[in-house]
Design a protein around this motif. Structure first.
Motif, PDB file in Angstrom:
ATOM      1  N   ALA A  17       0.836  -1.206   0.000  1.00 22.14           N
ATOM      2  CA  ALA A  17       0.000   0.000   0.000  1.00 22.14           C
ATOM      3  C   ALA A  17       0.870   1.256   0.000  1.00 22.14           C
ATOM      4  O   ALA A  17       0.594   2.216  -0.728  1.00 22.14           O
ATOM      5  CB  ALA A  17      -0.946  -0.006   1.199  1.00 22.14           C
ATOM      6  N   GLU A  18       1.936   1.242   0.801  1.00 18.90           N
ATOM      7  CA  GLU A  18       2.846   2.395   0.845  1.00 18.90           C
ATOM      8  C   GLU A  18       3.554   2.591  -0.491  1.00 18.90           C
ATOM      9  O   GLU A  18       3.671   3.710  -0.990  1.00 18.90           O
ATOM     10  CB  GLU A  18       3.885   2.206   1.950  1.00 18.90           C
ATOM     11  CG  GLU A  18       3.323   2.297   3.349  1.00 18.90           C
ATOM     12  CD  GLU A  18       4.344   1.888   4.417  1.00 18.90           C
ATOM     13  OE1 GLU A  18       5.486   1.522   4.066  1.00 18.90           O
ATOM     14  OE2 GLU A  18       3.977   1.950   5.607  1.00 18.90           O
ATOM     15  N   GLU A  19       4.039   1.499  -1.060  1.00 15.01           N
ATOM     16  CA  GLU A  19       4.757   1.587  -2.330  1.00 15.01           C
ATOM     17  C   GLU A  19       3.842   2.052  -3.460  1.00 15.01           C
ATOM     18  O   GLU A  19       4.249   2.838  -4.313  1.00 15.01           O
ATOM     19  CB  GLU A  19       5.372   0.235  -2.688  1.00 15.01           C
ATOM     20  CG  GLU A  19       6.524  -0.164  -1.805  1.00 15.01           C
ATOM     21  CD  GLU A  19       7.020  -1.578  -2.070  1.00 15.01           C
ATOM     22  OE1 GLU A  19       6.670  -2.157  -3.126  1.00 15.01           O
ATOM     23  OE2 GLU A  19       7.747  -2.105  -1.223  1.00 15.01           O
ATOM     24  N   LEU A  20       2.615   1.548  -3.464  1.00 14.32           N
ATOM     25  CA  LEU A  20       1.686   1.927  -4.525  1.00 14.32           C
ATOM     26  C   LEU A  20       1.371   3.409  -4.474  1.00 14.32           C
ATOM     27  O   LEU A  20       1.233   4.050  -5.519  1.00 14.32           O
ATOM     28  CB  LEU A  20       0.401   1.098  -4.440  1.00 14.32           C
ATOM     29  CG  LEU A  20       0.534  -0.337  -4.928  1.00 14.32           C
ATOM     30  CD1 LEU A  20      -0.761  -1.090  -4.697  1.00 14.32           C
ATOM     31  CD2 LEU A  20       0.916  -0.378  -6.401  1.00 14.32           C
ATOM     32  N   GLU A  21       1.265   3.954  -3.288  1.00 17.60           N
ATOM     33  CA  GLU A  21       1.005   5.388  -3.160  1.00 17.60           C
ATOM     34  C   GLU A  21       2.097   6.182  -3.863  1.00 17.60           C
ATOM     35  O   GLU A  21       1.830   7.103  -4.627  1.00 17.60           O
ATOM     36  CB  GLU A  21       0.925   5.764  -1.681  1.00 17.60           C
ATOM     37  CG  GLU A  21       0.565   7.209  -1.435  1.00 17.60           C
ATOM     38  CD  GLU A  21       0.439   7.525   0.049  1.00 17.60           C
ATOM     39  OE1 GLU A  21       0.232   8.714   0.352  1.00 17.60           O
ATOM     40  OE2 GLU A  21       0.551   6.618   0.897  1.00 17.60           O
ATOM     41  N   THR A  22       3.340   5.788  -3.637  1.00 19.14           N
ATOM     42  CA  THR A  22       4.481   6.467  -4.259  1.00 19.14           C
ATOM     43  C   THR A  22       4.503   6.232  -5.761  1.00 19.14           C
ATOM     44  O   THR A  22       4.741   7.170  -6.541  1.00 19.14           O
ATOM     45  CB  THR A  22       5.801   5.956  -3.640  1.00 19.14           C
ATOM     46  OG1 THR A  22       5.744   6.164  -2.228  1.00 19.14           O
ATOM     47  CG2 THR A  22       7.000   6.659  -4.210  1.00 19.14           C
ATOM     48  N   LYS A  23       4.261   5.004  -6.186  1.00 18.47           N
ATOM     49  CA  LYS A  23       4.292   4.671  -7.618  1.00 18.47           C
ATOM     50  C   LYS A  23       3.207   5.431  -8.383  1.00 18.47           C
ATOM     51  O   LYS A  23       3.449   5.953  -9.466  1.00 18.47           O
ATOM     52  CB  LYS A  23       4.126   3.166  -7.838  1.00 18.47           C
ATOM     53  CG  LYS A  23       5.168   2.314  -7.173  1.00 18.47           C
ATOM     54  CD  LYS A  23       6.554   2.580  -7.698  1.00 18.47           C
ATOM     55  CE  LYS A  23       7.532   1.610  -7.056  1.00 18.47           C
ATOM     56  NZ  LYS A  23       8.905   2.008  -7.174  1.00 18.47           N
ATOM     57  N   VAL A  24       2.012   5.494  -7.809  1.00 22.47           N
ATOM     58  CA  VAL A  24       0.920   6.225  -8.460  1.00 22.47           C
ATOM     59  C   VAL A  24       1.271   7.703  -8.572  1.00 22.47           C
ATOM     60  O   VAL A  24       1.052   8.323  -9.618  1.00 22.47           O
ATOM     61  CB  VAL A  24      -0.413   6.010  -7.709  1.00 22.47           C
ATOM     62  CG1 VAL A  24      -1.479   6.993  -8.166  1.00 22.47           C
ATOM     63  CG2 VAL A  24      -0.898   4.577  -7.891  1.00 22.47           C
TER      64      VAL A  24
END
Length: 89
Positions: free
Chosen positions: A72-79
């Motif tokens: 969830a944390e990584e996806l926030e950054t990737k998005v």
């Protein structure tokens, strides 16, 4: 009796080839933007789902909760990165 067919050697050209190429490039870029938007929407859904599992408590194995939290944390950054890149183009 079926209608007879004929071979057409040249299609009528209603626009210059260079204009057609530009038009198709613009259309391709538009479709790419739509595709990227679909990716971002799907990543947001996965981010929400991963967050729910991360916060799901003892019903979920600890390892799954931890992976979900990190995802969830990584996806926030990737998005955010994808959105920043597409906003520049």
């Amino acid at each position: 009796m079926s209608p007879s067919l004929s071979v057409v050697s040249e299609l009528p050209r209603s626009e210059a080839l260079s204009h057609r190429v530009r038009r198709l490039q613009v259309e391709a870029r538009g479709l790419a933007r739509e595709h990227i938007a679909a990716l971002v929407a799907a990543l947001h859904e996965v981010e929400v789902l991963a967050g729910e599992i991360a916060d799901g408590g003892e019903a979920y194995p600890a390892g799954v909760r931890e992976i979900s939290r990190r995802l969830a944390e990584e996806l926030e950054t990737k998005v955010a990165t994808i959105e920043a890149i597409t906003s520049r183009n």
